[in-house]
Each structure stands twice: as structure tokens, then as C-alpha cells.
Design an enzyme around this catalytic site. Structure first.
Site, PDB file in Angstrom:
ATOM      1  N   LYS A  58      79.461  79.514  43.133  1.00 52.63           N
ATOM      2  CA  LYS A  58      80.374  78.562  43.792  1.00 52.63           C
ATOM      3  C   LYS A  58      80.955  79.196  45.062  1.00 52.63           C
ATOM      4  O   LYS A  58      81.059  78.547  46.106  1.00 52.63           O
ATOM      5  CB  LYS A  58      81.487  78.150  42.820  1.00 52.63           C
ATOM      6  N   GLN A 102      87.641  78.222  35.690  1.00 47.40           N
ATOM      7  CA  GLN A 102      86.339  78.283  35.028  1.00 47.40           C
ATOM      8  C   GLN A 102      86.524  78.263  33.508  1.00 47.40           C
ATOM      9  O   GLN A 102      87.335  79.010  32.963  1.00 47.40           O
ATOM     10  CB  GLN A 102      85.585  79.551  35.479  1.00 47.40           C
ATOM     11  N   ASP A 125      87.399  69.829  40.061  1.00 40.88           N
ATOM     12  CA  ASP A 125      86.496  69.667  38.916  1.00 40.88           C
ATOM     13  C   ASP A 125      86.608  68.261  38.320  1.00 40.88           C
ATOM     14  O   ASP A 125      85.773  67.867  37.499  1.00 40.88           O
ATOM     15  CB  ASP A 125      86.858  70.677  37.811  1.00 40.88           C
TER      16      ASP A 125
HETATM   17  N1  GUN Z   1      82.144  75.685  32.608  1.00 44.48           N
HETATM   18  C1  GUN Z   1      80.947  75.090  32.495  1.00 44.48           C
HETATM   19  N2  GUN Z   1      80.810  74.137  33.436  1.00 44.48           N
HETATM   20  C2  GUN Z   1      81.952  74.132  34.144  1.00 44.48           C
HETATM   21  C3  GUN Z   1      82.424  73.362  35.256  1.00 44.48           C
HETATM   22  O1  GUN Z   1      81.750  72.483  35.786  1.00 44.48           O
HETATM   23  N3  GUN Z   1      83.662  73.676  35.705  1.00 44.48           N
HETATM   24  C4  GUN Z   1      84.428  74.623  35.126  1.00 44.48           C
HETATM   25  N4  GUN Z   1      85.639  74.836  35.620  1.00 44.48           N
HETATM   26  N5  GUN Z   1      84.040  75.341  34.097  1.00 44.48           N
HETATM   27  C5  GUN Z   1      82.799  75.093  33.614  1.00 44.48           C
END
Ligand code: GUN
Length: 298
Positions: A58, A102, A125
């Protein structure tokens, strides 16, 4: 006998690249005006290798499109109270336009409490109750990046959803539930008849075999076999798993929730793993960060 048409491989890397190029252009225009440009922050708790990889991807993608990116790293024994203070800090920091926490978080931390604390305007998100609620009501919302990415893939390949039977496997808050809602909505890339299957679903194969579009987000490697898929179906694979493989350089290979080689022979369209849905999730996270910067949603 009619010969089967070629299976189309849905190229998520290509579509993500196109979306990122559009974002990059817009960010460059913003920066040219003398503004700082969008800033995406990530909060990473603990040492989970998959989470570390995701956050690094990211960060890299944010830099590629000219955004500012920062990662706040904390040990796995951070208290819930301390983590909530980090959220409060990021909510109040005018320099940060959007941030993610995350997941998963360590067991002693209540994930929903943490997510609830995020300012919906910075929730890139799309996990907060405000964004989920607005999405359900068909109102402007920051959409969860993976479902948003799936709808963009369908749009790019001009795969119509209206009147189609979409079967979603998995009812997670991140993927299964939101994509089932988005595709059933009264909208151009909606209007589908959606069936949501989960671990308690009976006769799952009978249901999946009637799917025109099958979205697999069940979290089990190669769960979907060829006999569960209708000839000519569109198959979207959200899963990503490491499978031990001594012949691979890294000692493993990546597979999805779908038994790709066998299912690809029957499908009209299919996403590969890697290179399907994954790159789209990151592209849509950047898109949400740009939307947050422009305050177009909240
Ligand atoms: N863990 C697995 N997929 C995601 C996601 O799209 N966002 C976040 N914050 N954590 C995750």
C-alpha cells in the site's frame, strides 16, 4: 458440437494500472497547484508477515501515484487504550487525509471498537458503521476497497450484472457482505439477484452451479472445484493463500479460493491469483484516499 469460446483472463494488474495512472495525473495536478496532495497513513500492529507485506504494498503504491504515505508501527502488546489514542491522533491530524488500521488486530484488542473510532471522512477502508450504513442505503460512501475493486473489474470487462444470478461465497464484513449488497442495489452495475452462501449453507454446490457470476471469498485454498461451476460462468476469486511447493523458488506458491486450472476450463471469465482482485484492492484504496482529500464523500 459447439466449441467453447476462449476463457478471458481478467487482468487486475492492467485495470489497476489504468486506475492508478488516472489517480497519478490528478495528484500531479493538485501538487502543481502548490498543495501537499493526498496523504495516506497506515497503522500496523504486531509482526504478522502477511499484514507487513500488505502495508508495504500500500505504501509503495501510494508513492507510485505521488501521494504522501506514512506507516505507524506498534508492538503486538500495545493496549487497546493506546491504540485508540493513535486513532484519535490521526483523526485530528489535518495533514492525514485517510488512514487504515491493518487487520487482524491482536486478540486483546476489540477490532470493532477501534474501527468505530475512525473518523468516517478518513475511513479509506470503508469499514466504519457510517460508511457501511451509507453504502447499504445507496448513499455516497467510502466503499470497502475489495468490493469496490470487484465492481470496477466487472465494469472494465463490460460484464453486465442486471438480472444475473450472483452467488457470493463468504459473509465477511470486508468482502462477502458488502459485495452482495452492492450488486443487488438498483444501479447500473447492480440489479443482480444475489445469493450469499456461508459455512452453514446446505447444498452449496447446487447453488454455485446456478451462478452466472460466482464471487469466492470463503478463505479456503482451492475450495471451488470445477464441478461447482456452470459452463460459461464469470468467476471472481478473492482468496489468497500460500501453498507449500518445493518446486517454487520461495518454497510456496500463491493460490486463491478457486481451483484455478480446472475451473478456468469451464469459466467464460476468471480472475487469476495473484494478479486478479488483489491489485484492484490497492488501487481502490488510493482512489478512496483521493476522494477523502477532495472531501467528495463527507
Ligand atoms: N486485512 C485484510 N484485508 C484488509 C483490508 O482490506 N484492510 C485492512 N485494514 N486490513 C485488511
Amino acid at each position: 458440437m459447439a466449441t467453447k469460446k476462449e476463457t478471458v483472463l481478467i487482468d487486475g494488474r492492467l485495470v489497476a494500472k489504468k486506475i492508478k495512472a488516472e489517480i497519478k495525473k490528478e495528484v500531479a495536478e493538485i501538487v502543481d497547484r502548490g498543495e501537499n496532495g493526498p496523504h495516506l497513513a497506515a497503522v500496523l500492529v504486531g509482526e504478522d508477515p502477511a499484514s507487513q507485506t500488505y502495508v508495504a504494498s500500500k505504501e509503495k503504491a501510494a508513492h507510485e501515484v505521488g501521494m504522501i504515505s506514512s506507516t505507524y508501527r506498534y508492538p503486538a502488546d500495545i493496549t487497546e487504550k493506546e491504540l485508540l489514542e493513535v486513532i484519535d491522533y490521526l483523526n485530528s491530524d489535518d495533514e492525514v487525509d485517510g488512514f487504515i488500521v491493518q487487520l487482524p488486530l491482536p486478540k486483546h484488542i476489540d477490532e470493532s471498537k477501534v474501527i468505530n473510532r475512525i473518523n468516517p471522512a478518513k475511513d479509506v477502508d470503508g469499514f466504519t458503521p457510517v460508511n457501511v450504513g451509507n453504502m447499504v442505503l445507496g448513499k455516497p460512501a467510502l466503499l470497502s476497497a475489495t468490493p469496490y475493486g470487484i465492481t470496477e473489474l466487472l465494469k472494465h470487462y463490460k460484464i453486465k450484472t442486471e438480472g444475473k444470478h450472483v452467488v457470493v461465497l463468504g459473509r465477511s464484513n470486508i468482502v462477502g457482505r458488502p459485495i452482495s449488497i452492492l450488486l443487488s442495489q438498483k444501479a447500473e452495475f447492480g440489479n443482480a439477484t444475489v445469493t450469499l452462501c456461508h459455512s452453514k449453507t446446505k447444498n452449496m454446490s447446487d447453488i454455485t452451479r446456478s451462478a452466472d457470476i460466482l464471487i469466492c471469498a470463503i478463505g479456503q485454498p482451492q475450495f471451488v472445484k470445477a464441478d461447482m461451476v456452470k459452463e460459461g460462468a464469470v468467476v471472481i476469486d478473492v482468496g489468497i493463500h500460500r501453498l507449500g511447493d518445493d518446486s517454487a523458488k520461495k518454497g510456496y506458491r500463491l493460490v486463491g479460493d478457486v481451483d484455478f486450472n480446472a475451473v478456468a476450463k469451464k469459466a467464460a471469465y476468471i480472475t487469476p491469483v495473484p494478479g486478479g482482485v488483489g491489485p484492484m484492492t490497492i488501487a481502490m484504496l488510493l482512489k478512496n484516499t483521493l476522494l477523502s482529500y477532495k472531501k467528495e464523500i463527507h
